[in-house]
Design a protein around this motif. Structure first.
Motif, mmCIF file in Angstrom:
data_model
loop_
_atom_site.group_PDB
_atom_site.id
_atom_site.type_symbol
_atom_site.label_atom_id
_atom_site.label_comp_id
_atom_site.label_asym_id
_atom_site.label_seq_id
_atom_site.Cartn_x
_atom_site.Cartn_y
_atom_site.Cartn_z
ATOM 1 N N PRO A 169 0.801 -1.235 0.000
ATOM 2 C CA PRO A 169 0.000 0.000 0.000
ATOM 3 C C PRO A 169 0.831 1.280 0.000
ATOM 4 C CG PRO A 169 -0.949 -1.596 1.517
ATOM 5 C CD PRO A 169 0.347 -2.185 1.047
ATOM 6 N N GLU A 170 1.942 1.285 0.725
ATOM 7 C CA GLU A 170 2.744 2.508 0.815
ATOM 8 C C GLU A 170 3.559 2.776 -0.455
ATOM 9 O OE1 GLU A 170 5.114 -0.704 3.126
ATOM 10 O OE2 GLU A 170 3.018 -0.181 2.668
ATOM 11 N N ASN A 171 3.645 1.774 -1.346
ATOM 12 C CA ASN A 171 4.462 1.929 -2.551
ATOM 13 C C ASN A 171 3.673 1.891 -3.855
ATOM 14 O OD1 ASN A 171 6.873 1.966 -1.009
ATOM 15 N ND2 ASN A 171 6.931 -0.274 -0.975
ATOM 16 N N VAL A 172 2.447 1.408 -3.795
ATOM 17 C CA VAL A 172 1.732 1.097 -5.033
ATOM 18 C C VAL A 172 1.398 2.337 -5.865
ATOM 19 C CG1 VAL A 172 -0.627 1.203 -4.104
ATOM 20 C CG2 VAL A 172 -0.062 -0.414 -5.963
ATOM 21 N N ASN A 173 1.326 3.504 -5.246
ATOM 22 C CA ASN A 173 1.018 4.704 -6.022
ATOM 23 C C ASN A 173 2.110 5.017 -7.043
ATOM 24 O OD1 ASN A 173 -0.799 6.974 -6.497
ATOM 25 N ND2 ASN A 173 0.870 8.247 -5.727
ATOM 26 N N VAL A 174 3.327 4.551 -6.768
ATOM 27 C CA VAL A 174 4.422 4.741 -7.723
ATOM 28 C C VAL A 174 4.112 4.018 -9.032
ATOM 29 C CG1 VAL A 174 6.872 4.287 -8.163
ATOM 30 C CG2 VAL A 174 6.123 5.061 -5.902
ATOM 31 N N VAL A 175 3.452 2.877 -8.936
ATOM 32 C CA VAL A 175 3.072 2.124 -10.136
ATOM 33 C C VAL A 175 2.155 2.974 -11.006
ATOM 34 C CG1 VAL A 175 1.938 0.051 -11.006
ATOM 35 C CG2 VAL A 175 3.307 -0.062 -8.914
ATOM 36 N N ARG A 176 1.173 3.616 -10.382
ATOM 37 C CA ARG A 176 0.254 4.479 -11.135
ATOM 38 C C ARG A 176 1.015 5.623 -11.802
ATOM 39 N NH1 ARG A 176 -2.456 4.037 -6.015
ATOM 40 N NH2 ARG A 176 -4.117 2.471 -6.078
ATOM 41 N N GLN A 177 1.979 6.185 -11.083
ATOM 42 C CA GLN A 177 2.744 7.309 -11.632
ATOM 43 C C GLN A 177 3.598 6.877 -12.823
ATOM 44 O OE1 GLN A 177 4.772 8.411 -8.016
ATOM 45 N NE2 GLN A 177 3.232 9.938 -7.453
ATOM 46 N N ILE A 178 4.192 5.692 -12.735
ATOM 47 C CA ILE A 178 5.025 5.209 -13.836
ATOM 48 C C ILE A 178 4.164 4.890 -15.057
ATOM 49 C CG2 ILE A 178 6.573 3.366 -14.603
ATOM 50 C CD1 ILE A 178 7.803 5.456 -12.707
ATOM 51 N N ILE A 179 3.004 4.287 -14.840
ATOM 52 C CA ILE A 179 2.104 4.000 -15.960
ATOM 53 C C ILE A 179 1.646 5.299 -16.622
ATOM 54 C CG2 ILE A 179 -0.172 3.080 -16.574
ATOM 55 C CD1 ILE A 179 0.288 0.904 -14.477
ATOM 56 N N LYS A 180 1.356 6.305 -15.813
ATOM 57 C CA LYS A 180 0.975 7.608 -16.360
ATOM 58 C C LYS A 180 2.113 8.201 -17.182
ATOM 59 C CE LYS A 180 -0.619 12.226 -14.962
ATOM 60 N NZ LYS A 180 -0.965 13.100 -13.805
ATOM 61 N N ASP A 181 3.331 8.072 -16.680
ATOM 62 C CA ASP A 181 4.508 8.578 -17.388
ATOM 63 C C ASP A 181 4.701 7.843 -18.715
ATOM 64 O OD1 ASP A 181 6.900 10.174 -17.613
ATOM 65 O OD2 ASP A 181 8.065 8.405 -17.071
ATOM 66 N N LEU A 182 4.510 6.533 -18.702
ATOM 67 C CA LEU A 182 4.642 5.739 -19.927
ATOM 68 C C LEU A 182 3.615 6.166 -20.975
ATOM 69 C CD1 LEU A 182 5.159 2.228 -18.282
ATOM 70 C CD2 LEU A 182 6.856 3.456 -19.641
#
Length: 267
Positions: free
Chosen positions: A144-157
């Motif tokens: 939970p404390e790290n998963v938002n990074v996944v959303r940010q990377i997908i948005k960047d891609l």
């Protein structure tokens, strides 16, 4: 994911992968079980410890696999076609650091540091024109404390126009791509001729052809050699002096010739 034996590295002489017969039986069994559960064909395999050998390649081909994914981090950022006679297997290598390295090994527990590290690899792959393999694990990046990074990377891609898809679709695309023929040649001072041919057996979609003009240009115009040829969509990158052609519905046996006309600045 199939356990076909253990090697610590490609230089490991103390351990070994299973023999051909054992690997073939394991890969066949895994494929059969998963297909019976999913009701869908299983086309890819991931060796449990990340490495494979020639026995693996032949076993995968014999068992009708289309691609293999390896955990080896190499300097190759695009999939590789492994040809054996009339058969082909697509090898997808690890092209970027995953959360084992970013969080577990580097100790980057702050999300912003995780994101910066992933984005370094994203930008490198973008520059190389390769495949970004975004591999995650539930015990690290998916917490939970790290998963938002996944959303940010997908948005960047998405913002950088990466094609976000599955390994199966990548395998299909590279199998088709290997059969595409492209010829680019200048004709005069203000025209480039681009001929794209599809000698394969399948219709090609989402094909991008990069045309480097190698000089500043304005007033880009795209036309075709033969009236009635389907016109491609295109974009011009002024900074890199490059025209991108976006081609769809290129049928088997079809060949198209495009004229890229342009004007030099101050001409």
């Amino acid at each position: 994911m199939v356990d076909i034996g253990y090697l610590a590295s490609i230089n490991d002489t103390s351990n070994s992968l299973d023999d051909f017969t054992t690997q073939k039986e394991k890969l066949y069994s895994a494929k059969s079980v998963l297909e019976s559960i999913a009701g869908e064909p299983v086309n890819g395999a991931n060796p449990y410890y990340g490495l494979f050998d020639e026995n693996t390649v032949q076993s995968l081909i014999d068992d009708k696999y289309k691609f293999v994914i390896t955990d080896s981090l190499t300097d190759r950022s695009v999939p590789k076609s492994i040809i054996r006679g009339n058969d082909k297997l697509i090898s997808i290598t690890k092209t970027a650091r995953d959360d084992y390295e970013v969080i577990r090994d580097f100790g980057l527990n702050l999300p912003e540091y995780q994101r910066y590290t992933y984005q370094e690899d994203v930008d490198r792959i973008l520059f190389e024109g390769g495949l970004y393999v975004f591999k995650l694990h539930t015990e690290y990046q998916c917490r939970p404390e790290n998963v938002n990074v996944v959303r940010q990377i997908i948005k960047d891609l998405k913002q950088k126009y990466f094609w976000i898809t599955t390994a199966s679709e990548i395998s299909k695309w590279f199998s088709k791509k290997d059969k595409i023929e492209v010829r680019v040649e200048p004709r005069g001072e203000n025209r480039v001729v681009v001929t794209v041919s599809n000698p394969g057996d399948n219709t090609i979609n989402s094909l991008v052809v990069k045309v480097d003009l190698n000089q500043p240009a304005t007033r880009i115009k795209l036309s075709t050699e033969i009236i009635g040829t389907k016109l491609a969509k295109y974009e011009f990158d002024k900074v890199n002096k490059t025209v991108y052609l976006y081609i769809n519905d290129l049928e088997k046996g079809e060949s198209r010739t495009y004229y890229v006309d342009y004007t030099k600045p101050n001409a």
